[in-house]
Design a protein around this motif. Structure first.
Motif, PDB file in Angstrom:
ATOM      1  N   PRO A   1     -18.453  29.566  29.505  1.00  0.00           N
ATOM      2  CA  PRO A   1     -18.474  30.882  29.939  1.00  0.00           C
ATOM      3  C   PRO A   1     -20.248  31.063  30.032  1.00  0.00           C
ATOM      4  O   PRO A   1     -20.798  30.317  29.367  1.00  0.00           O
TER       5      PRO A   1
ATOM      6  N   ALA B   1     -11.041  32.215  30.592  1.00  0.00           N
ATOM      7  CA  ALA B   1     -12.113  32.548  31.434  1.00  0.00           C
ATOM      8  C   ALA B   1     -11.942  31.853  32.781  1.00  0.00           C
ATOM      9  O   ALA B   1     -12.389  32.453  33.839  1.00  0.00           O
TER      10      ALA B   1
ATOM     11  N   THR C   1     -16.679  38.075  34.686  1.00  0.00           N
ATOM     12  CA  THR C   1     -15.835  37.398  33.947  1.00  0.00           C
ATOM     13  C   THR C   1     -15.895  37.782  32.409  1.00  0.00           C
ATOM     14  O   THR C   1     -15.162  38.001  31.776  1.00  0.00           O
ATOM     15  N   ASP C   2     -17.118  37.615  31.770  1.00  0.00           N
ATOM     16  CA  ASP C   2     -17.379  37.926  30.568  1.00  0.00           C
ATOM     17  C   ASP C   2     -17.081  39.496  30.137  1.00  0.00           C
ATOM     18  O   ASP C   2     -16.682  39.806  29.100  1.00  0.00           O
TER      19      ASP C   2
ATOM     20  N   THR D   1     -13.290  39.382  29.680  1.00  0.00           N
ATOM     21  CA  THR D   1     -12.697  38.646  28.370  1.00  0.00           C
ATOM     22  C   THR D   1     -13.105  39.280  27.282  1.00  0.00           C
ATOM     23  O   THR D   1     -12.457  39.373  26.168  1.00  0.00           O
TER      24      THR D   1
END
Length: 386
Positions: free
Chosen positions: A105, A196, A358-359, A362
């Motif tokens: 990530p 991820a 994406t982070d 998550t």
């Protein structure tokens, strides 16, 4: 004569090898606008990094990433080191005016990732994150079909990434090779590592995620730490499962685990739309399973499309129709796309900002697992082109 692009790689592990292979192979199969030069590789173990450099053809080595970033003969810093190093290296590289590519990530959490995005965009340097599954020809084709409206309105998205390599309670945490089990280095467990990948592909194919509800589990609570020699609590998640709502109204189910005995790297996804459905399996990565309700009734059914023809994404650069490519080619595709983007004065998706999205997801998954509630996902704001 093509302009040279001098590469400085940080890290010599599994990802360092995949990236190095991409640097070497991309100009051999793609008409890229630059000549990649393996200028230097950096890692702390001098003997091992020398051996790595010799094997792959790097001209020189460094044992301190700061020295690599400071070198005037380096154009691109490629980060293939553990997650806790990503932010510091990327920010320094961008501040030095270097192009930056980074393993996924992007960071241990969104707060770190935001700083990396700010640094890259403020310096206006080309950047990209190695979410390589976007470059599987079958997945790229699926993206094209979705964008063309072939599926119609999307109702469902589901994905899972299953492994089994951490089941043994004797496996230690931390140190070279096992840093993914150390929360201080990795940031999280399967959520940031495997889930991820599922999230990035989903965002690319189906758009932003609005909110999630999730659960995680750490099955083995304590492990010996390689660096301290002591039995210490395990802070990473061994398994992660979540429900999600996309902004387009569709529903999602995601699962990632390292405790699925018999699975080494099973990544599957399926998307169901108004007119058609599709599914893909990493273990059969050259095939796209496709169902179209508009087919003639007596012949309606799932079909298996072999993605090897010259009119399929990327395939004209490889072999004759019917012959397959593999995992390593996805990195070659990404690097070729990156070089093309640089020549056009832009970054190649997924950019740092894309990976920040994406982070954010998550982070929301981990937050929901603790709160037991639905959690909203932060939304990235569109940035200007580099």
């Amino acid at each position: 004569m093509k302009r040279k692009l001098n590469i400085g790689l940080v890290g010599y592990g599994f990802m360092g090898r995949t990236h190095s292979n991409a640097f070497v192979q991309a100009p051999r199969f793609f008409d890229v606008p630059y000549e990649p030069v393996l200028k230097a590789v950096c890692a702390r173990n001098a003997d091992r990094v020398k051996a790595f450099a010799s094997n792959w053809g790097y001209e020189s080595i460094e044992t301190d990433w700061r020295a690599l970033v400071d070198r005037k003969d380096i154009d691109l810093i490629d980060i293939a080191s553990p997650n806790d190093t990503h932010a510091q290296i990327a920010i320094a590289a961008a501040s030095a005016g270097k192009m930056v590519t980074c393993e996924k990530p992007l960071a241990r959490n969104a707060a770190e990732a935001e700083k990396m995005v700010t640094a890259a965009e403020s310096a206006r340097v080309p950047n990209s994150v190695w979410y390589n599954y976007r470059r599987v020809p079958a997945v790229t084709l699926l993206k094209q079909l979705i964008d063309e409206g072939k599926l119609g309105r999307i109702f469902h998205y589901r994905a899972q990434f299953l492994q089994d390599w951490t089941i043994s309670s004797d496996l230690p945490q931390g140190g070279e090779g096992l840093w993914r089990l150390d929360v201080a280095v990795a940031g999280s467990g399967v959520t940031g590592d495997l889930l991820a990948h599922c999230i990035d592909t989903a965002l690319w194919l189906n758009g932003p995620i609005a909110d999630v509800t999730a659960m995680t589990e750490t099955f083995i609570k304590e492990r010996k730490h390689t660096l301290t020699g002591r039995i210490e609590p395990v802070g990473i998640d061994d398994a992660s499962a979540c429900l999600a709502r996309f902004q387009n109204g569709s529903l999602a189910l995601f699962e990632a685990t390292r405790y699925a005995r018999g699975h080494k790297a099973l990544y599957t996804l399926e998307i169901n739309g108004e007119h058609a459905s599709a599914r893909w399996d990493l273990h059969d990565l050259h095939r796209l399973q496709w169902f179209d309700h508009r087919d003639e009734g007596t012949l309606r059914g799932w079909r298996s499309v072999h993605i090897t023809d010259g009119d399929h994404p990327y395939m004209k650069h490889w072999w004759v129709p019917g012959l397959q490519i593999g995992y390593e080619h996805t990195f070659i595709h990404q690097f070729a796309d990156f070089l093309d983007a640089v020549a056009q004065g832009r970054s190649a998706a997924p950019t740092f900002r894309d990976a920040l999205a994406t982070d954010y997801v998550t982070d929301a998954v981990l937050k929901s697992a603790k709160s037991g509630r639905w959690e909203s996902v932060a939304v990235t704001q569109q940035a200007g082109a580099v």
